[in-house]
Design a protein around this motif. Structure first.
Motif, PDB file in Angstrom:
ATOM      1  N   ARG B 192      91.351 125.305  57.588  1.00 24.05           N
ATOM      2  CA  ARG B 192      91.127 125.541  59.027  1.00 24.05           C
ATOM      3  C   ARG B 192      89.627 125.662  59.315  1.00 24.05           C
ATOM      4  O   ARG B 192      89.136 125.115  60.297  1.00 24.05           O
ATOM      5  N   ASP B 195      88.061 122.280  59.199  1.00 23.42           N
ATOM      6  CA  ASP B 195      88.402 121.538  60.413  1.00 23.42           C
ATOM      7  C   ASP B 195      87.581 122.040  61.606  1.00 23.42           C
ATOM      8  O   ASP B 195      87.132 121.253  62.440  1.00 23.42           O
ATOM      9  N   ARG B 196      87.355 123.362  61.642  1.00 20.89           N
ATOM     10  CA  ARG B 196      86.569 123.948  62.741  1.00 20.89           C
ATOM     11  C   ARG B 196      85.128 123.408  62.701  1.00 20.89           C
ATOM     12  O   ARG B 196      84.541 123.096  63.732  1.00 20.89           O
ATOM     13  N   ARG B 199      85.274 119.834  64.016  1.00 17.14           N
ATOM     14  CA  ARG B 199      85.563 119.699  65.454  1.00 17.14           C
ATOM     15  C   ARG B 199      84.487 120.336  66.325  1.00 17.14           C
ATOM     16  O   ARG B 199      84.084 119.750  67.325  1.00 17.14           O
ATOM     17  N   LYS B 280      97.227 118.387  56.372  1.00 18.13           N
ATOM     18  CA  LYS B 280      96.942 118.681  57.777  1.00 18.13           C
ATOM     19  C   LYS B 280      95.459 118.410  58.104  1.00 18.13           C
ATOM     20  O   LYS B 280      95.132 117.870  59.172  1.00 18.13           O
ATOM     21  N   LEU B 281      94.578 118.765  57.153  1.00 20.62           N
ATOM     22  CA  LEU B 281      93.150 118.496  57.356  1.00 20.62           C
ATOM     23  C   LEU B 281      92.895 116.985  57.413  1.00 20.62           C
ATOM     24  O   LEU B 281      92.127 116.502  58.256  1.00 20.62           O
ATOM     25  N   ASP B 283      95.028 114.738  58.366  1.00 23.39           N
ATOM     26  CA  ASP B 283      95.549 114.285  59.674  1.00 23.39           C
ATOM     27  C   ASP B 283      94.514 114.527  60.764  1.00 23.39           C
ATOM     28  O   ASP B 283      94.316 113.697  61.651  1.00 23.39           O
ATOM     29  N   SER B 284      93.869 115.684  60.691  1.00 27.01           N
ATOM     30  CA  SER B 284      92.894 116.026  61.717  1.00 27.01           C
ATOM     31  C   SER B 284      91.691 115.078  61.660  1.00 27.01           C
ATOM     32  O   SER B 284      91.167 114.660  62.703  1.00 27.01           O
ATOM     33  N   ARG B 286      91.774 112.066  60.786  1.00 24.52           N
ATOM     34  CA  ARG B 286      92.249 110.826  61.407  1.00 24.52           C
ATOM     35  C   ARG B 286      92.296 110.982  62.936  1.00 24.52           C
ATOM     36  O   ARG B 286      91.812 110.121  63.664  1.00 24.52           O
ATOM     37  N   ASP B 287      92.843 112.117  63.389  1.00 28.77           N
ATOM     38  CA  ASP B 287      92.984 112.343  64.837  1.00 28.77           C
ATOM     39  C   ASP B 287      91.624 112.373  65.544  1.00 28.77           C
ATOM     40  O   ASP B 287      91.523 112.032  66.718  1.00 28.77           O
ATOM     41  N   GLN B 288      90.613 112.831  64.815  1.00 28.43           N
ATOM     42  CA  GLN B 288      89.280 112.904  65.434  1.00 28.43           C
ATOM     43  C   GLN B 288      88.558 111.557  65.435  1.00 28.43           C
ATOM     44  O   GLN B 288      87.397 111.473  65.843  1.00 28.43           O
ATOM     45  N   TRP B 291      88.354 108.565  60.526  1.00 27.63           N
ATOM     46  CA  TRP B 291      88.939 107.970  59.320  1.00 27.63           C
ATOM     47  C   TRP B 291      88.226 106.695  58.869  1.00 27.63           C
ATOM     48  O   TRP B 291      87.955 106.500  57.690  1.00 27.63           O
TER      49      TRP B 291
END
Lengths: 103, 507
Positions: B192, B195-196, B199, B280-281, B283-284, B286-288, B291
């Motif tokens: 987390r 990821d923070r 982001r 999950k990291l 995925d994040s 990729r979502d941002q 990738w």
């Protein structure tokens, strides 16, 4: 990577080299094999430097002239002349410093 | 590789044993995220850590230099040039998000040079941060391990390892008592926080290198089933206490086969949680939208001895400096933008190759020397690195970067791993590692307590008397020593190993 020289070719070739390093080695010497790898790494730092090699036992004249009694011995060549000599192992950083000091 | 790599995310997962992952052939443990990552990326089948354990592995990985011939568990020195040293003063911003306790001290140096550093406290060897808290009286350390591992038949503590074990568990429970869900687990927090940074904190206009160092799945073995009071899915019939930790000892006479098997089951469940949180990291990322411009590397520092035979050669945890397969063979997987997925590479690779690979991806590998920057602000290059970038092998330009791997513990054991054989040479027969350290650093009693290779009571610097040779094709996990049958091969490998160590000392 190393251009092999002999007693017959040594003087003529050295005279043509602007910047170079020559290793005097013995075939069965493990330190010489390590030093060749050091020189390969050093030449990545200084790509303009020509790498040369001489087998001490096969070429006693050149080895004698250059004072290469121990293996390995490295000579630095600048503008066709021997500019420095050092025997024994060095790491790539020491080799680079030695090369720079031979002006 | 037409596609430009702009960023790198490096993920170190401590104590993730390669053969517990589906992508490395495990049929039981569920690691769908790692498996997908490997399936769509590049997997290295023969990756080995060289100098063990935790701290030398970090130094080798950060500096691209072998540690085995030089030094073991000790601080980063000013002679070492790390990835973050090299990236300092360049456009690439760097971040370290970690909970790996042996790296925690800024004085120890392993957080040096990162633009952003986030340490998440509390994991295994962090015995101090939460030491002052009161433990809930309903939580008793002995309820979280096997009674017979700590006490003898008379109800007395067996030895110093018993005391250390109960203290370790108590220390962990003081933190664990405040957790309310899986989101509080160590790996969840680290993922987390990473990821923070991605982001919210980084400068989105600049490229980056993010180093995520999660101590999970390292013990304590505390997967979710324990706290849900459910059976461990990998050992549902277990009736005893949960085993959060076990003593650092040989297993014979102390830890039963069933207990070892249960520990391995809890460990497998821990890996499942790590897979989920790192998934999950990913995925994040990729979502941002990162990738296609970000190289991602997932690896580990080592596996873990947990029992007899191929599970640990008779020991529990790293209580002996024994560089067997279950410890030194590590997973290594990469997502590389522009490289087609599904590659499995057989050539030997070592953790020293990671830093050159990252530097090549970011475009700084050819920058070799220290450069005098403007106004006395030098930047450093990759001159001292001994590893090789793995990108030429990934691109198919070369088949291999080396003919063999090495592994071991500084001053105690060296091994050479070839396609056909493994050879283990025991160095420490009549001396201790501290003797070696003192000889090399005369006048400096460097870190008397920390220069050792592990920090626990049960660890002893015992090694076998005779060197060992194994047929790697038939006996990957080194159970049948054939040195007496093939003394000539053994001699040849020992010579090759010594010459290579000599070469590394020069380069």
């Amino acid at each position: 990577m190393f251009e092999e020289l002999s007693d017959a070719t040594f003087d003529g070739r050295i005279a043509e080299v602007k910047a170079g390093a020559c290793i005097f080695y013995k075939q069965l010497c493990p330190h010489c094999k390590n030093m060749e790898k050091v020189l390969e790494k050093f030449s990545r730092l200084q790509p303009e430097v020509t790498l040369l090699s001489v087998d001490i036992e096969q070429n006693p004249v050149s080895a004698g002239v250059c004072g290469a009694e121990r293996a390995p011995t490295i000579i630095v060549i600048r503008d066709g002349k021997v500019a420095g000599r050092k025997a024994g192992l060095m790491n790539p950083r020491e080799m680079a410093q030695f090369f720079d000091s031979c002006r | 590789m037409a596609q430009k790599i702009k960023n790198v995310v490096f993920i170190m997962l401590d104590t993730l044993q390669f053969n517990y992952l589906g992508c490395y052939g495990n049929k039981t443990v569920k690691t769908p995220n790692f498996d997908r990552f490997a399936r769509n990326g590049v997997l290295f089948e023969n990756a080995y850590s060289e100098g063990l354990p935790t701290v030398p592995v970090r130094r080798a990985t950060m500096t691209g230099r072998y540690t085995l011939p030089f030094a073991g568990w000790q601080a980063l020195s000013s002679e070492d040039t790390t990835l973050s040293d090299i990236l300092w003063g360049r456009d690439v911003q760097t971040a370290l998000v970690y909970d790996t306790p042996p790296m925690r001290l800024p004085k120890y140096g392993y957080s040096r040079g990162f633009d952003y550093v986030k340490f998440c406290p509390g994991h295994e060897l962090d015995h101090t941060t939460f030491a002052g808290r009161e433990l809930d009286p309903s939580m008793k350390p002995i309820d979280y391990t096997s009674y017979s591992m700590a006490y003898n038949e008379k109800g007395e503590l067996i030895d110093d390892s018993s005391t250390a074990l109960l203290e370790e568990i108590e220390c962990f429970l003081k933190i664990r008592q405040e957790w309310r869900s899986e989101e509080d687990n160590f790996v969840s927090v680290v993922a987390r926080e990473a990821d923070r940074w991605l982001r919210d904190i980084r400068d989105k206009k600049r490229p980056f290198m993010l180093w995520v160092d999660s101590f999970d799945p390292h013990e304590p073995w505390d997967p979710p089933s324990i706290w849900k009071k459910e059976p461990c899915p990998y050992d549902p019939e277990w009736k005893g206490n949960p085993i959060l930790l076990a003593p650092w000892t040989p297993v014979e006479g102390r830890i039963t086969d069933e207990e070892c098997a249960h520990i391995r089951a809890l460990y497998a469940e821990n890996i499942e949680l790590v897979d989920k949180k790192i998934g999950k990291l990913l995925d994040s990322i990729r979502d941002q939208g990162l990738w296609d411009e970000t190289m991602i590397i997932i690896t580990s520092d080592h596996g873990q001895p947990m029992g007899k035979g191929e599970h640990g050669h008779g020991i529990m945890r790293k209580c002996r400096p024994w560089p067997y397969e279950e410890l030194v063979h590590v997973p290594l997987m990469m997502h590389i933008p522009g490289v087609e997925g599904g590659k499995r590479i057989k050539g030997f690779v070592q953790n020293v190759d990671i830093a050159p690979t990252i530097l090549e991806a970011l475009g700084y590998l050819d920058d070799l020397g220290a450069q005098g920057g403007a106004f006395g602000f030098p930047v450093f290059g990759a001159m001292d690195m001994q590893g090789h970038s793995l990108l030429p092998m990934v691109r198919g330009e070369v088949e291999k970067v080396r003919d063999f791997a090495i592994a071991g513990y500084f001053g105690m054991s060296w091994s050479i791993i070839t396609e056909d054989y493994t050879y283990i040479h025991w160095l420490l027969k009549n001396s201790t590692q501290n003797d070696v350290v003192k000889a090399r650093h005369a006048g400096h009693d460097i870190m008397e307590d920390e220069a050792i290779w592990t920090c626990t009571v049960g660890a002893r610097q015992d090694v076998p008397d005779e060197d060992e040779l194994y047929d790697r094709r038939k006996d990957q996990f080194q159970l049948n020593n054939i040195i007496k049958e093939q003394p000539e091969k053994a001699g040849e490998l020992l010579k090759q190993l010594k010459l290579y160590i000599g070469e590394l000392k020069t380069l």
